[in-house]
Design a protein around this motif. Structure first.
Motif, PDB file in Angstrom:
ATOM      1  N   LEU A  74       0.809  -1.092   0.071  1.00  0.00           N
ATOM      2  CA  LEU A  74       0.010  -0.083  -0.187  1.00  0.00           C
ATOM      3  C   LEU A  74       0.776   1.274  -0.065  1.00  0.00           C
ATOM      4  O   LEU A  74       0.610   2.156  -0.606  1.00  0.00           O
ATOM      5  N   GLU A  75       1.971   1.260   0.817  1.00  0.00           N
ATOM      6  CA  GLU A  75       2.904   2.440   0.917  1.00  0.00           C
ATOM      7  C   GLU A  75       3.195   2.559  -0.683  1.00  0.00           C
ATOM      8  O   GLU A  75       3.379   3.862  -1.129  1.00  0.00           O
ATOM      9  N   ASP A  76       3.896   1.538  -1.284  1.00  0.00           N
ATOM     10  CA  ASP A  76       4.557   1.833  -2.654  1.00  0.00           C
ATOM     11  C   ASP A  76       3.303   2.084  -3.617  1.00  0.00           C
ATOM     12  O   ASP A  76       3.632   2.711  -4.510  1.00  0.00           O
ATOM     13  N   ALA A  77       2.209   1.647  -3.594  1.00  0.00           N
ATOM     14  CA  ALA A  77       1.026   1.965  -4.561  1.00  0.00           C
ATOM     15  C   ALA A  77       0.716   3.365  -4.306  1.00  0.00           C
ATOM     16  O   ALA A  77       0.517   4.064  -5.303  1.00  0.00           O
ATOM     17  N   ALA A  78       0.797   3.699  -3.016  1.00  0.00           N
ATOM     18  CA  ALA A  78       0.293   5.322  -3.032  1.00  0.00           C
ATOM     19  C   ALA A  78       1.462   6.280  -3.578  1.00  0.00           C
ATOM     20  O   ALA A  78       1.002   7.145  -4.282  1.00  0.00           O
ATOM     21  N   ASP A  79       2.704   5.863  -3.324  1.00  0.00           N
ATOM     22  CA  ASP A  79       3.683   6.508  -4.283  1.00  0.00           C
ATOM     23  C   ASP A  79       3.589   6.478  -5.815  1.00  0.00           C
ATOM     24  O   ASP A  79       3.804   7.396  -6.552  1.00  0.00           O
ATOM     25  N   ARG A  80       3.121   5.319  -6.176  1.00  0.00           N
ATOM     26  CA  ARG A  80       2.909   5.241  -7.861  1.00  0.00           C
ATOM     27  C   ARG A  80       1.679   6.083  -8.213  1.00  0.00           C
ATOM     28  O   ARG A  80       1.816   6.750  -9.202  1.00  0.00           O
ATOM     29  N   LEU A  81       0.746   6.134  -7.319  1.00  0.00           N
ATOM     30  CA  LEU A  81      -0.314   6.873  -7.563  1.00  0.00           C
ATOM     31  C   LEU A  81      -0.192   8.414  -7.785  1.00  0.00           C
ATOM     32  O   LEU A  81      -0.582   9.114  -8.533  1.00  0.00           O
ATOM     33  N   THR A  82       0.905   8.937  -6.564  1.00  0.00           N
ATOM     34  CA  THR A  82       1.236  10.262  -6.879  1.00  0.00           C
ATOM     35  C   THR A  82       2.417  10.664  -8.181  1.00  0.00           C
ATOM     36  O   THR A  82       1.799  11.644  -8.639  1.00  0.00           O
ATOM     37  N   GLU A  83       2.992   9.702  -8.571  1.00  0.00           N
ATOM     38  CA  GLU A  83       3.691   9.910  -9.843  1.00  0.00           C
ATOM     39  C   GLU A  83       2.741   9.905 -10.766  1.00  0.00           C
ATOM     40  O   GLU A  83       3.038  10.835 -11.792  1.00  0.00           O
ATOM     41  N   ILE A  84       1.834   9.022 -10.897  1.00  0.00           N
ATOM     42  CA  ILE A  84       0.890   9.122 -12.013  1.00  0.00           C
ATOM     43  C   ILE A  84      -0.109  10.445 -12.104  1.00  0.00           C
ATOM     44  O   ILE A  84      -0.128  10.913 -12.956  1.00  0.00           O
ATOM     45  N   THR A  85      -0.500  10.629 -10.870  1.00  0.00           N
ATOM     46  CA  THR A  85      -1.301  12.037 -10.828  1.00  0.00           C
ATOM     47  C   THR A  85      -0.248  13.270 -11.233  1.00  0.00           C
ATOM     48  O   THR A  85      -0.798  14.046 -12.126  1.00  0.00           O
ATOM     49  N   ASP A  86       0.880  13.365 -10.931  1.00  0.00           N
ATOM     50  CA  ASP A  86       1.868  14.423 -11.383  1.00  0.00           C
ATOM     51  C   ASP A  86       1.924  14.271 -12.786  1.00  0.00           C
ATOM     52  O   ASP A  86       1.930  15.353 -13.439  1.00  0.00           O
ATOM     53  N   ASP A  87       2.262  13.204 -13.496  1.00  0.00           N
ATOM     54  CA  ASP A  87       2.378  13.260 -14.949  1.00  0.00           C
ATOM     55  C   ASP A  87       0.947  13.688 -15.774  1.00  0.00           C
ATOM     56  O   ASP A  87       1.023  14.367 -16.678  1.00  0.00           O
ATOM     57  N   ILE A  88      -0.272  13.284 -15.048  1.00  0.00           N
ATOM     58  CA  ILE A  88      -1.320  13.654 -15.749  1.00  0.00           C
ATOM     59  C   ILE A  88      -1.666  14.921 -15.698  1.00  0.00           C
ATOM     60  O   ILE A  88      -1.987  15.646 -16.710  1.00  0.00           O
ATOM     61  N   ALA A  89      -1.092  15.691 -14.514  1.00  0.00           N
ATOM     62  CA  ALA A  89      -1.638  17.072 -14.072  1.00  0.00           C
ATOM     63  C   ALA A  89      -0.556  17.732 -15.287  1.00  0.00           C
ATOM     64  O   ALA A  89      -0.888  18.848 -15.743  1.00  0.00           O
ATOM     65  N   ILE A  90       0.698  17.446 -15.410  1.00  0.00           N
ATOM     66  CA  ILE A  90       1.544  17.959 -16.131  1.00  0.00           C
ATOM     67  C   ILE A  90       0.903  18.045 -17.603  1.00  0.00           C
ATOM     68  O   ILE A  90       1.188  18.920 -18.375  1.00  0.00           O
ATOM     69  N   ARG A  91       0.489  16.927 -17.956  1.00  0.00           N
ATOM     70  CA  ARG A  91      -0.002  16.957 -19.286  1.00  0.00           C
ATOM     71  C   ARG A  91      -1.178  17.578 -19.476  1.00  0.00           C
ATOM     72  O   ARG A  91      -1.627  18.360 -20.663  1.00  0.00           O
ATOM     73  N   ILE A  92      -1.927  17.758 -18.411  1.00  0.00           N
ATOM     74  CA  ILE A  92      -3.417  19.028 -18.635  1.00  0.00           C
ATOM     75  C   ILE A  92      -2.493  20.051 -18.819  1.00  0.00           C
ATOM     76  O   ILE A  92      -3.226  20.878 -19.611  1.00  0.00           O
ATOM     77  N   THR A  93      -1.710  20.801 -18.121  1.00  0.00           N
ATOM     78  CA  THR A  93      -1.218  22.051 -18.221  1.00  0.00           C
ATOM     79  C   THR A  93      -0.494  22.030 -19.603  1.00  0.00           C
ATOM     80  O   THR A  93      -0.856  23.184 -20.473  1.00  0.00           O
ATOM     81  N   ALA A  94       0.152  21.057 -20.346  1.00  0.00           N
ATOM     82  CA  ALA A  94       0.616  21.351 -21.547  1.00  0.00           C
ATOM     83  C   ALA A  94      -0.422  21.423 -22.487  1.00  0.00           C
ATOM     84  O   ALA A  94      -0.357  21.987 -23.837  1.00  0.00           O
ATOM     85  N   LEU A  95      -1.623  20.774 -22.308  1.00  0.00           N
ATOM     86  CA  LEU A  95      -2.872  21.007 -23.233  1.00  0.00           C
ATOM     87  C   LEU A  95      -3.554  22.206 -23.178  1.00  0.00           C
ATOM     88  O   LEU A  95      -4.446  22.601 -23.691  1.00  0.00           O
ATOM     89  N   GLY A  96      -3.144  23.069 -22.263  1.00  0.00           N
ATOM     90  CA  GLY A  96      -3.696  24.403 -22.057  1.00  0.00           C
ATOM     91  C   GLY A  96      -4.563  24.418 -20.911  1.00  0.00           C
ATOM     92  O   GLY A  96      -5.271  25.487 -20.764  1.00  0.00           O
ATOM     93  N   GLY A  97      -4.858  23.517 -20.015  1.00  0.00           N
ATOM     94  CA  GLY A  97      -5.821  23.448 -19.036  1.00  0.00           C
ATOM     95  C   GLY A  97      -5.181  23.665 -17.624  1.00  0.00           C
ATOM     96  O   GLY A  97      -3.748  23.916 -17.574  1.00  0.00           O
ATOM     97  N   VAL A  98      -6.178  23.536 -16.545  1.00  0.00           N
ATOM     98  CA  VAL A  98      -5.787  23.657 -15.364  1.00  0.00           C
ATOM     99  C   VAL A  98      -6.109  22.456 -14.459  1.00  0.00           C
ATOM    100  O   VAL A  98      -7.370  21.959 -14.601  1.00  0.00           O
ATOM    101  N   PRO A  99      -5.130  21.751 -14.119  1.00  0.00           N
ATOM    102  CA  PRO A  99      -5.566  20.515 -13.289  1.00  0.00           C
ATOM    103  C   PRO A  99      -6.448  20.682 -12.388  1.00  0.00           C
ATOM    104  O   PRO A  99      -6.219  21.626 -11.324  1.00  0.00           O
ATOM    105  N   ALA A 100      -7.308  19.645 -11.994  1.00  0.00           N
ATOM    106  CA  ALA A 100      -8.255  19.677 -10.794  1.00  0.00           C
ATOM    107  C   ALA A 100      -7.501  19.513  -9.684  1.00  0.00           C
ATOM    108  O   ALA A 100      -6.412  19.084  -9.297  1.00  0.00           O
ATOM    109  N   CYS A 101      -7.912  20.543  -8.575  1.00  0.00           N
ATOM    110  CA  CYS A 101      -7.397  20.542  -7.093  1.00  0.00           C
ATOM    111  C   CYS A 101      -8.469  21.048  -6.403  1.00  0.00           C
ATOM    112  O   CYS A 101      -9.585  21.545  -6.640  1.00  0.00           O
ATOM    113  N   GLY A 102      -8.215  20.743  -5.039  1.00  0.00           N
ATOM    114  CA  GLY A 102      -9.116  20.992  -4.081  1.00  0.00           C
ATOM    115  C   GLY A 102      -9.891  20.161  -3.779  1.00  0.00           C
ATOM    116  O   GLY A 102     -10.717  19.569  -4.790  1.00  0.00           O
ATOM    117  N   PRO A 103     -10.640  20.000  -2.602  1.00  0.00           N
ATOM    118  CA  PRO A 103     -11.684  19.040  -2.240  1.00  0.00           C
ATOM    119  C   PRO A 103     -12.990  18.890  -3.128  1.00  0.00           C
ATOM    120  O   PRO A 103     -13.473  17.967  -3.729  1.00  0.00           O
TER     121      PRO A 103
END
Length: 189
Positions: A74-103
């Motif tokens: 579970l600890e390693d899986a959470a770390d992998r999810l963080t890395e994936i989230t960062d990659d997707i958010a960076i792609r959103i920015t490259a596409l001209g968008g703003v990544p989702a944030c806030g509850p």
């Protein structure tokens, strides 16, 4: 007694781009295609945020005979999810968008629900984690097809690469949840 400083709302004059908008992108992807992909990817980011928090919670609360291996996974899986989230958010920015944030933004766009704050048994927790991974995997396959139809090979490849990680972690969870017994069940008894 110390006083807690109150956070001020940011000065809107410094706002560079409003949430929910898609600006022109350096990738020269048509705005309509970029908007559709940003919407899809924000759903991915939202789901990843919720799954990360759920997996991390289960890591904190894991207990029982298999605590060591389950907790480590579970600890390693959470770390992998963080890395994936960062990659997707960076792609959103490259596409001209703003990544989702806030509850509220995350809850609004996520394909999975926030788990209640209670402490559940480990089997139930892992079943909910597996369900979250499976839900995201199904959605990702749809978004890979969308990116392919819109001619965005880079987004498609990014999602494919991370889908393999989600599926691998789902497979591990499925193995933890297997009905593991060496006792033969005699149907005639």
């Amino acid at each position: 007694m110390t006083s807690t400083p109150h956070l001020r709302r940011p000065d809107q004059s410094h706002l560079r781009q409003e949430w929910g908008t898609v600006a022109d992108n350096a990738l020269r992807l048509e705005r309509d295609a970029a908007e559709r992909l940003v919407t899809a990817l924000n759903s991915e980011v939202s789901g990843l945020y919720i799954l990360f928090n759920q997996v991390r919670k289960h890591y904190w609360l894991a207990e029982g005979a298999e605590w060591g291996p389950v907790s480590g996974f579970l600890e390693d899986a959470a770390d992998r999810l963080t890395e994936i989230t960062d990659d997707i958010a960076i792609r959103i920015t490259a596409l001209g968008g703003v990544p989702a944030c806030g509850p509220m933004g995350i809850r609004q766009h996520a394909p999975i629900y926030v788990e209640d704050a209670h402490h559940y048994d480990i089997r139930s927790s892992l079943e909910r984690d597996l369900d979250g991974y499976a839900t995201l995997a199904v959605q990702w396959r749809e978004h890979i097809e969308l990116a392919d139809r819109l001619g965005d090979t880079a987004t498609s490849e990014l999602l494919r690469r991370h889908l393999e990680t989600l599926e691998a972690d789902a497979h591990v969870l499925d193995r933890y949840l297997a009905d593991d017994t060496l006792v033969l069940h005699d149907a005639t008894r």
